[in-house]
Design a protein around this motif. Structure first.
Motif, PDB file in Angstrom:
ATOM      1  N   GLY A   1     -29.935  14.804   7.807  1.00 16.88           N
ATOM      2  CA  GLY A   1     -31.169  15.565   7.947  1.00 16.88           C
ATOM      3  C   GLY A   1     -32.350  14.734   8.389  1.00 16.88           C
ATOM      4  O   GLY A   1     -33.141  15.148   9.238  1.00 16.88           O
ATOM      5  N   PHE A   2     -32.494  13.529   7.855  1.00 22.12           N
ATOM      6  CA  PHE A   2     -33.628  12.692   8.225  1.00 22.12           C
ATOM      7  C   PHE A   2     -33.531  12.261   9.681  1.00 22.12           C
ATOM      8  O   PHE A   2     -34.510  12.304  10.422  1.00 22.12           O
ATOM      9  N   THR A   3     -32.365  11.798  10.098  1.00 22.67           N
ATOM     10  CA  THR A   3     -32.188  11.344  11.478  1.00 22.67           C
ATOM     11  C   THR A   3     -32.466  12.473  12.457  1.00 22.67           C
ATOM     12  O   THR A   3     -33.173  12.281  13.453  1.00 22.67           O
ATOM     13  N   ASP A   4     -31.926  13.637  12.196  1.00 25.77           N
ATOM     14  CA  ASP A   4     -32.153  14.795  13.068  1.00 25.77           C
ATOM     15  C   ASP A   4     -33.638  15.151  13.119  1.00 25.77           C
ATOM     16  O   ASP A   4     -34.195  15.406  14.184  1.00 25.77           O
ATOM     17  N   PHE A   5     -34.286  15.161  11.961  1.00 28.59           N
ATOM     18  CA  PHE A   5     -35.713  15.469  11.891  1.00 28.59           C
ATOM     19  C   PHE A   5     -36.527  14.445  12.674  1.00 28.59           C
ATOM     20  O   PHE A   5     -37.390  14.788  13.476  1.00 28.59           O
ATOM     21  N   PHE A   6     -36.244  13.157  12.451  1.00 29.67           N
ATOM     22  CA  PHE A   6     -37.019  12.115  13.122  1.00 29.67           C
ATOM     23  C   PHE A   6     -36.832  12.158  14.632  1.00 29.67           C
ATOM     24  O   PHE A   6     -37.795  12.013  15.387  1.00 29.67           O
TER      25      PHE A   6
ATOM     26  N   LYS B   1     -39.254  13.139  19.805  1.00 26.64           N
ATOM     27  CA  LYS B   1     -39.176  13.793  21.124  1.00 26.64           C
ATOM     28  C   LYS B   1     -40.355  14.740  21.337  1.00 26.64           C
ATOM     29  O   LYS B   1     -41.007  14.714  22.386  1.00 26.64           O
ATOM     30  N   GLN B   2     -40.645  15.562  20.353  1.00 26.94           N
ATOM     31  CA  GLN B   2     -41.736  16.529  20.468  1.00 26.94           C
ATOM     32  C   GLN B   2     -43.100  15.822  20.552  1.00 26.94           C
ATOM     33  O   GLN B   2     -43.966  16.233  21.320  1.00 26.94           O
ATOM     34  N   THR B   3     -43.293  14.780  19.764  1.00 26.01           N
ATOM     35  CA  THR B   3     -44.562  14.039  19.780  1.00 26.01           C
ATOM     36  C   THR B   3     -44.796  13.397  21.142  1.00 26.01           C
ATOM     37  O   THR B   3     -45.895  13.477  21.684  1.00 26.01           O
TER      38      THR B   3
ATOM     39  N   VAL C   1     -50.663  14.683  16.811  1.00 25.57           N
ATOM     40  CA  VAL C   1     -49.658  15.169  15.871  1.00 25.57           C
ATOM     41  C   VAL C   1     -49.935  14.532  14.517  1.00 25.57           C
ATOM     42  O   VAL C   1     -50.152  13.324  14.423  1.00 25.57           O
ATOM     43  N   LEU C   2     -49.905  15.352  13.470  1.00 21.36           N
ATOM     44  CA  LEU C   2     -50.116  14.866  12.106  1.00 21.36           C
ATOM     45  C   LEU C   2     -48.912  15.232  11.257  1.00 21.36           C
ATOM     46  O   LEU C   2     -48.512  16.393  11.203  1.00 21.36           O
TER      47      LEU C   2
ATOM     48  N   ILE D   1     -47.557   1.302  19.760  1.00 20.79           N
ATOM     49  CA  ILE D   1     -47.834   2.394  18.823  1.00 20.79           C
ATOM     50  C   ILE D   1     -47.996   3.709  19.594  1.00 20.79           C
ATOM     51  O   ILE D   1     -48.640   3.739  20.640  1.00 20.79           O
ATOM     52  N   THR D   2     -47.416   4.766  19.074  1.00 19.01           N
ATOM     53  CA  THR D   2     -47.599   6.095  19.645  1.00 19.01           C
ATOM     54  C   THR D   2     -48.962   6.594  19.168  1.00 19.01           C
ATOM     55  O   THR D   2     -49.127   6.974  18.014  1.00 19.01           O
ATOM     56  N   HIS D   3     -49.948   6.571  20.049  1.00 17.16           N
ATOM     57  CA  HIS D   3     -51.334   6.802  19.660  1.00 17.16           C
ATOM     58  C   HIS D   3     -51.657   8.248  19.297  1.00 17.16           C
ATOM     59  O   HIS D   3     -52.670   8.490  18.633  1.00 17.16           O
ATOM     60  N   ASN D   4     -50.823   9.204  19.667  1.00 18.14           N
ATOM     61  CA  ASN D   4     -51.130  10.592  19.305  1.00 18.14           C
ATOM     62  C   ASN D   4     -50.421  11.020  18.020  1.00 18.14           C
ATOM     63  O   ASN D   4     -50.424  12.189  17.671  1.00 18.14           O
ATOM     64  N   PHE D   5     -49.846  10.068  17.280  1.00 17.46           N
ATOM     65  CA  PHE D   5     -49.141  10.384  16.038  1.00 17.46           C
ATOM     66  C   PHE D   5     -49.820   9.701  14.859  1.00 17.46           C
ATOM     67  O   PHE D   5     -50.073   8.491  14.879  1.00 17.46           O
TER      68      PHE D   5
END
Length: 89
Positions: A5-10, A15-17, A24-25, A47-51
């Protein structure tokens, strides 16, 4: 096999972020700590700056996090931890 579940969620969150132009928060809690960070990285290690990740106090009566959203500000999210002192009876 890394299917859980964690891997799938991450993987979905990553991908979406990366395909989203806005901010994204991710909010999670129950560790009883207050922490704000940018805990996602691009493929090049930057760093992914929009997350933004907000870790909040979890189940407690005297602590919470006040959040404000201003879509015209950078960053759009701002946070203020609220901790009330215990009242002795």
């Amino acid at each position: 096999d890394d299917k859980n579940g964690f891997t799938d969620f991450f993987k979905t969150l990553d991908k979406q972020t990366h395909s989203f132009d806005g901010e994204v928060l991710l909010v999670h809690g129950d560790s009883h700590y207050f922490k704000i960070d940018q805990a996602m990285y691009d493929k090049d290690g930057a760093i992914t700056h929009n997350f933004t990740r907000l870790e909040t106090y979890g189940d407690t009566e005297n602590s919470w996090v006040e959040m404000n959203v201003d879509p015209n500000a950078k960053p759009a999210f701002s946070f203020k931890p609220i901790v009330l002192k215990a009242i002795k009876k």
